[in-house]
Design an enzyme around this catalytic site. Structure first.
Site, PDB file in Angstrom:
ATOM      1  CB  SER A   1     -33.771  27.024 -29.262  1.00  0.00           C
ATOM      2  OG  SER A   1     -32.476  27.255 -29.799  1.00  0.00           O
ATOM      3  CE1 TYR A   2     -28.294  25.640 -29.722  1.00  0.00           C
ATOM      4  CE2 TYR A   2     -26.628  26.040 -28.057  1.00  0.00           C
ATOM      5  CZ  TYR A   2     -27.056  26.133 -29.371  1.00  0.00           C
ATOM      6  OH  TYR A   2     -26.235  26.696 -30.315  1.00  0.00           O
ATOM      7  CB  ALA A   3     -31.859  20.455 -24.362  1.00  0.00           C
TER       8      ALA A   3
ATOM      9  N   GLY B   1     -34.434  24.588 -23.495  1.00  0.00           N
ATOM     10  CA  GLY B   1     -34.082  25.420 -22.347  1.00  0.00           C
ATOM     11  C   GLY B   1     -33.309  24.669 -21.273  1.00  0.00           C
TER      12      GLY B   1
END
Length: 310
Positions: free
Chosen positions: A56-58, A60
């Site tokens: 979920s960071y940025a 993907g």
């Protein structure tokens, strides 16, 4: 120069990691491709081998940037990659299907055949825990995941997970990532710490520097206003927080390292802590962070930090 002597075993796994995980939450968000490359290069040059990210960071992009860096540097075999699933918009939750799809997507973005450490990013009460743990075990048996851990679970849920693993004969979790630092202690120091100790889990504290507060850069309301992350640290700018900073200042002066390095070294002195997770927005910050791995705090310094932060 790579300092492998500093590495620690991660729980009951066979993973050997540098005692500071570089956080990938800023990659693709506050750090562009060139900056991310510089950060990861600097971390590896100082002996770092443990990268922490999430699907979920940025959206993907963090995984993609880490994967591209490992491909360009041809160092996948030397790195320990931890990622988390459960929060992405594409594959939310921890049903068996969501887990399979999320891991396959992460593998593609990371450009690798396996994930060293897979965290359950949420505690999904809408899915039977048995289904989640069986799905993770299937991935372990398939060679797509080496080890797994929890990231948002209570002490009771960790115990439940271990009981289910024993009953079903599935691979037990080996790691825990939890919010823990000098100004945020109560959540971990209790049931979670006891469960981690009983199960010999390797603990990786997240928000290890309290969103930058424990680096010492937020000491006044004006400091908070000057930085986009200031709002996240505002809750710590009080009498207790300033007392902690004053003690960190003194110990940092005695040890000849940065304030942030002392905050990380305090975590590393605690039982079962393997590698705090800390982020850098520039390569120049990495040297200060990795210095924590080589700091030996005295009993007096530890007592002063404990007293200031209660």
């Amino acid at each position: 120069m790579v300092l492998t002597r500093a590495r620690r075993r991660l729980g009951q796994s066979d993973l050997s990691v540098f005692p500071l995980a570089i956080g990938g939450n800023v990659f693709g968000w506050k750090a562009d491709t060139d900056t991310t490359t510089d950060i990861l290069d600097a971390y590896a040059e100082h002996g770092g081998n443990f990268v922490d990210t999430a699907d979920s960071y940025a959206g993907g992009r963090s995984e993609i940037m880490i994967g591209n860096w490992m491909r360009d540097r041809r160092n996948r075999a030397e790195m320990v990659v931890a990622t988390k699933i459960g929060k992405s918009a594409d594959n939310p939750g921890l049903s068996a299907g969501a887990i399979r799809r999320a891991v396959d997507a992460s593998l593609e973005r990371l450009g690798t055949d396996f994930i060293d450490l897979l965290y359950l990013h949420i505690d999904d009460h809408t899915v039977d825990f048995e289904e989640t743990l069986l799905a993770v075990d299937d991935l372990v048996r398939a060679g797509k995941v080496r080890f797994s851990g929890a990231s948002d679970h209570s002490g009771n849920r960790l115990i439940e997970a271990r009981v289910i693993a024993a009953q079903l004969g599935v691979t037990p979790m080996v790691a825990l990532q939890n919010h823990y630092n000098l100004v945020h202690r109560k959540e971990f120091e209790g049931d979670l710490a006891r469960a981690a100790s009983q199960q010999r889990l390797g603990v990786m504290p997240r928000f290890a520097l309290a969103s930058g507060f424990l680096t010492g850069k937020y000491r006044t309301r004006a400091d908070l206003a000057r930085n986009s992350r200031g709002k996240e640290s505002a809750q710590y700018l009080n009498k207790r927080g300033l007392r902690v900073l004053a003690t960190l200042d003194q110990v940092a002066w005695e040890q000849r390292v940065s304030v942030g390095a002392i905050a990380l070294a305090w975590l590393l002195s605690k039982p079962d802590i393997v590698a705090p997770v800390a982020s850098a927005t520039g390569a120049d910050q990495v040297r200060e962070l990795v210095a924590a791995a080589h700091v030996q705090l005295s009993r007096h310094q530890l007592a002063e930090l404990d007293r200031a932060s209660v």
